[in-house]
Design a protein around this motif. Structure first.
Motif, short mmCIF file in Angstrom:
data_model
loop_
_atom_site.label_atom_id
_atom_site.label_comp_id
_atom_site.label_asym_id
_atom_site.label_seq_id
_atom_site.Cartn_x
_atom_site.Cartn_y
_atom_site.Cartn_z
N GLU A 46 0.85 -1.19 0.00
CA GLU A 46 0.00 0.00 0.00
C GLU A 46 0.88 1.23 0.00
OE1 GLU A 46 -2.31 -0.45 3.53
OE2 GLU A 46 -3.53 -2.08 2.69
N ASN A 47 0.70 2.08 -0.99
CA ASN A 47 1.51 3.31 -1.09
C ASN A 47 3.00 3.01 -0.98
OD1 ASN A 47 -0.77 4.92 -1.33
ND2 ASN A 47 -0.99 5.00 0.89
N GLY A 48 3.40 1.91 -1.55
CA GLY A 48 4.82 1.60 -1.54
C GLY A 48 5.31 1.00 -0.24
N CYS A 49 4.38 0.81 0.72
CA CYS A 49 4.77 0.24 2.00
C CYS A 49 4.03 -1.06 2.24
CB CYS A 49 4.46 1.22 3.12
SG CYS A 49 5.42 2.73 3.01
N TRP A 107 1.61 -3.67 3.95
CA TRP A 107 0.27 -3.47 4.52
C TRP A 107 0.27 -3.63 6.03
CZ3 TRP A 107 -3.09 -7.39 6.58
CH2 TRP A 107 -2.49 -8.66 6.64
N THR A 148 3.13 -0.04 7.77
CA THR A 148 2.85 1.06 6.85
C THR A 148 3.95 2.12 6.88
OG1 THR A 148 1.44 1.95 8.58
CG2 THR A 148 0.35 0.81 6.76
N GLU A 156 9.10 0.95 3.80
CA GLU A 156 9.04 0.91 2.35
C GLU A 156 9.45 -0.46 1.82
OE1 GLU A 156 11.20 4.04 0.53
OE2 GLU A 156 9.71 5.56 1.11
N TYR A 203 7.63 2.45 -5.47
CA TYR A 203 6.72 3.53 -5.14
C TYR A 203 7.26 4.87 -5.63
CZ TYR A 203 3.99 6.85 -2.49
OH TYR A 203 3.20 7.90 -2.13
N ALA A 248 5.91 7.27 -8.65
CA ALA A 248 5.13 8.36 -8.05
C ALA A 248 5.02 9.51 -9.04
CB ALA A 248 5.80 8.83 -6.77
#
Length: 856
Positions: free
Chosen positions: A170-173, A175, A178, A181, A293, A297
RNA sequence: GCGAGAGUGGCGGAACUGGUAUACGCGCUGGAUUUAGGAUCCAGUGGGAUUUCCUGUAGGGGUUCAACUCCCCUCUCUCGCACCA
């Protein structure tokens, strides 16, 4: 007699347990109803999110049971996973011991809340009696080609010391972490071929009418089907070609360069020996070091490097340069794109940066377009120009025509592409299901024979202090012999993603003890699919997508007949609470705040935003403390009363007091009047009633109607509860009124109804009061009450009188009145006459039984 | 940027197909009971105006006899997606 929830709740819970009241079996004579809440990870303690989730489910289960359904309502444990390993390292225990201790504690808590589970079906996924069947399913999938191994670029989470699936980033991290990375590693991994079902999963989205739209939208976006073509661009001076996926075949004549993803295997091949080789390799290495990510981006600038090679446009024969570019994704499409800077903004920016020319091939329908005038790409519809035989066609029409042309020349073909990738399930973890595979130097990758299942996860290992799995260091586990040649061989030491366990547990609940295979066909066919599934929105993609895939795969393996596991899905909102922060000590737990001050330093506490309860923000309320103080019924009731289930629930300690007070009122309503109530039986509708008791009788039926509709149609328990509150208020009002017509049978009927309607929400107090009212039979065994439309009829109706749309008066008229009579009465009304004030009447609108609007 | 959802008293929230806006609960105010506190019960509680009136569902416009509800524009918030070729 005081309301003592602790005592009476213990009494009924032990009664339910002793009688095994919620044990179910298949019954062909009854309509089945499978109600399921997402099973918990055994973290050690239940939290408010669990309480809310399981209370919503329990109300539905109890309600459906009273409606005569054969209700399956199971509970179990999603028991493999990382927290057990971390806790084990921290506390120097073993994941198994930690997990089973937690299960024991949480089971006690769930029982204390009075949930109506069939506990005989309980299982933990870390039990070999469960995961052995998962291993078998893995092998069956392997036979069918639904499981395979490949070396590929995978997401790596340093904190998990393991690989993650695409969905789990999720967003490069990660789950789970969080703040951590994810990096990219090239590794050997096992995959489940979910893409084989991409089309079916997508198509069935249209049939899942009982699912929230946004969940389906998220899944559709995740699958990401797009229609286009693969086009072959022959490489100049080579017999190879670069395959490109595009949805814009109509712009083919405007291609001025090609871009490859840095990972593309052709990159190294085509630059060999060229002066550009060093620069390109350096570029590729630099880009691959950047995590996915950041690389993708929107703040990352597009950049690329010329490879020194060219390829030919298959329709124009023109030579165009090949670049390697950071923004081209290797795992989408073919990992290579054709660039049309005149008609794609990304390509436009790239071309501008590297001085590549544009070529307009689509012009607006009513004007011309020249390359030198453009400062952004033209991406709208239009008419093709400079496109050979296709010039003059509308671009959308040319999509198919150009594809056909390519197909006829063998230069490309129509295709669809998915964003969805296969599900990588290898995890370099210990506490998971072992992947049943053996590697033999002679025979290669060999599946563990069925008769040797399960491959048992050894429990006598010490965990490694760095968090890595001990399995690759345990010869007793990994040393084995090849089932084919009998020679020395090595076991797979990776375990499966824990989402595999949760992808079929709901099917195993139908036959938890079955020993001949994963699923007992007869039982699965009777119970599945789940009629109502309830859980958090956070699983919109992960768990729910995997479960849909698994059900279809199990169907094709012959284990079941259905295609979709969950008919209806309810995604409940989060439980939120305001945060408290001390300038010196950061976030504070509720008990660390006294009179708005920090108990540690007496500084004034700042109240922060209301957000999801979490340990990190310390805005948590421990359900156990509330249960100890108020009892389970109060906690259950507040969870439902504070807001409808799909919305977020804002926690309020005062609100809990309110629920507790209400239950006390109901308690006193019965206990204070028990002598009078005991003398009569409930009014059965026979015999004429006086005004006040007639109104109460009507209210009783009205409440049944309202509560039933609220539960049945939309699960809005908050309004159902408030309807019962209204009924209780009205009973109290009648009892307090001075009139001597107490009409005890009607009061008794109303009280009994309130007790029954409340029972799914507050089952303990309901049973206790019911028994007090003299009944042997239990509330849970009663039929859900029905109402009588005739009782709802009233003699007089309240009519709202408006003048020019504003409410000016109200009158009561007999229900038998027609429009004409109502209108006459309205015009006679004193207040209305005053507002008409002798002005001419333009129009009169009469809505039967409701209102009259006079326009002057 | 794209997509979805939401915005109603001091607060959580009602109002289902357009027809009495604020049900129910919390909080608050006053009263009763009580040695006191708590608990309980009764009454009141959108805002304004000195009383039978005005105003009010994020803001602005529109449709309608009638709009929280339908349409258009704007603002705010939440969630999801985001170089997907």
């Amino acid at each position: 007699m005081k309301y003592d929830p602790q005592k009476l709740e213990a009494k009924w819970q032990s009664f339910w347990e002793k009688e095994k009241l919620f044990k179910v079996r298949e019954d062909p004579l009854k309509e089945k109803y499978y109600l399921l809440e997402m099973f918990p990870y055994p973290s050690g303690k239940i939290h408010m999110g669990h309480v809310r989730n399981y209370t919503i489910g329990d109300v539905i289960a109890r309600y459906k049971r009273m409606c005569g359904k054969n209700v399956l309502h199971p509970m179990g444990w999603d028991a493999f996973g990382m927290p057990a390993e971390n806790a084990a390292i921290e506390n120097k225990t073993h994941p198994a011991g930690w997990t089973f201790d937690n299960i024991k504690a949480m089971r006690t808590q769930l029982k204390r809340l009075g949930f109506s589970y069939d506990w005989d079906r309980e299982f933990a996924t870390c039990d070999p009696r469960y995961y052995r069947w998962e291993q078998l399913i893995f092998l069956k999938m392997y036979e069918k080609g639904l499981t395979y191994k490949k070396k590929t670029f995978v997401n790596w989470c340093e904190k998990c010391q393991s690989v993650l699936a695409n969905e789990q980033v999720e967003n490069g991290c990660c789950w789970r972490h969080t703040d951590n990375e994810v990096t990219i590693k090239e590794m050997d991994s096992w995959f489940l071929k979910i893409t084989a079902y991409a089309d079916e999963i997508l198509d069935f989205c249209e049939k899942l009418s009982g699912w929230p739209k946004r969940v389906l939208t998220m899944q559709k976006n995740w699958i990401g089907k797009s229609y286009g073509a693969i086009i072959k661009f022959p490489i100049a001076g080579s017999d190879k070609a670069i395959d490109v996926f595009t949805t814009r075949q109509d712009t083919l004549f405007g291609v001025t360069f090609l871009c490859l993803a840095p990972e593309h295997p052709l990159v190294k091949e085509i630059i060999k020996g060229l002066p550009q080789e060093k620069d390109v390799l350096e570029f590729v290495e630099r880009i691959l070091r950047i995590d996915n990510y950041v690389r993708t981006a929107d703040f990352t600038e597009k950049e690329g490097v010329f490879t020194g090679r060219y390829c030919k446009n298959p329709v124009t024969g023109e030579e165009i340069p090949i670049y390697v570019a950071n923004f081209v994704l290797f795992d989408y499409g073919t990992g290579a794109i054709m660039a049309v800077p005149a008609h794609d903004q990304r390509d436009f920016e790239f071309a501008e940066k590297y001085g590549i020319s544009l070529r307009v091939v689509i012009k607006p329908p009513d004007s011309d377009l020249r390359e030198e005038d453009m400062n952004e790409a033209y991406v709208d519809e239009g008419i093709l120009v400079n496109s050979g035989p296709f010039s003059g066609e509308r671009n959308l029409k040319a999509l198919d025509n150009i594809t056909e042309y390519l197909e006829s020349k063998g230069a490309g073909f129509k295709t669809t592409n998915f964003r969805l990738r296969d599900w990588g399930i290898s995890r370099q973890r210990y506490w998971g299901t072992p992947i049943p595979i053996i590697y033999c130097d002679k025979c290669g990758t060999v599946p563990v024979p069925e008769k040797d299942l399960p491959v048992i996860l050894p429990l006598d290992l010490d965990l490694r202090s760095n968090g890595g799995s001990p399995l690759p260091f345990d010869p007793l586990f990994y040393e084995t012999t090849c089932p084919y040649c009998g020679g020395k061989a090595r076991r797979e030491t990776d375990t499966m993603d824990t989402f595999v366990e949760s992808s079929w547990y709901f099917e195993r609940y139908t036959c938890p003890g079955y020993e001949q295979g994963p699923l007992d066909a007869e039982k699965v066919d009777y119970w599945m699919p789940v009629d109502q599934y309830i859980g958090g929105i956070e699983h919109a993609i992960l768990h729910l997508l995997y479960s849909r895939f698994f059900t279809k795969a199990l169907r094709d393996l012959g284990y079941l007949k259905i295609s979709e596991p969950f008919i209806k899905l309810l995604t409940q909102g989060m439980v939120c609470k305001e945060t408290k922060k001390c300038p010196g000590h950061g976030y504070l737990y509720p008990y660390e705040v006294k009179d708005g001050r920090c108990v540690l330093c007496n500084k004034e506490v700042i109240t922060g935003a209301t957000v999801k309860m979490s340990k990190s923000k310390k805005n948590v309320v421990d359900p156990q403390i509330l249960i100890d103080r108020y009892g389970a019924d109060t906690v259950r009731m507040f969870c439902l009363f504070a807001s409808p289930p799909e919305k977020d629930l804002e926690w309020s300690d005062k609100g809990v007091d309110g629920s507790y007070r209400f239950l006390n009122r109901v308690w006193r309503l019965v206990t204070d009047q028990i002598d009078e109530l005991s003398k009569v039986t409930a009014y059965d509708g026979k015999g004429v009633l006086k005004d006040e008791s007639k109104a109460l009788y009507r209210k009783t039926h009205l409440t049944i109607k309202k509560v039933t509709a609220d539960i049945e149609n939309r699960f809005h328990f908050n309004t159902a509860i408030s309807a019962v509150m209204e009924l209780v208020n009205e009973i109290n009002q009648l009892l307090n009124s001075k009139g001597d017509d107490k009409a005890w049978p009607v009061v008794r009927k109303a009280v009994e109804t309130a007790v029954i309607l409340l029972s799914p929400v507050a089952p303990h107090i309901s049973e206790e009061l019911w028994q007090m009212l003299g009944y042997e039979e239990k509330v849970i065994d009663l039929a859900w009450p029905s109402y009588n439309e005739e009782v709802l009829e009233i003699e007089n109706r309240l009519i709202v009188l408006q003048v020019n749309g504003k409410v000016r008066s109200r009158i009561e008229v007999p229900a038998s009145y027609g429009k004409q009579e109502i209108e006459e009465k309205a015009l006679e009304d004193e207040r209305i006459q005053k507002f008409i004030n002798k002005k001419p009447i333009k129009r009169i609108i009469v809505v039967q039984n409701k209102l009259v609007n006079i326009v002057v």
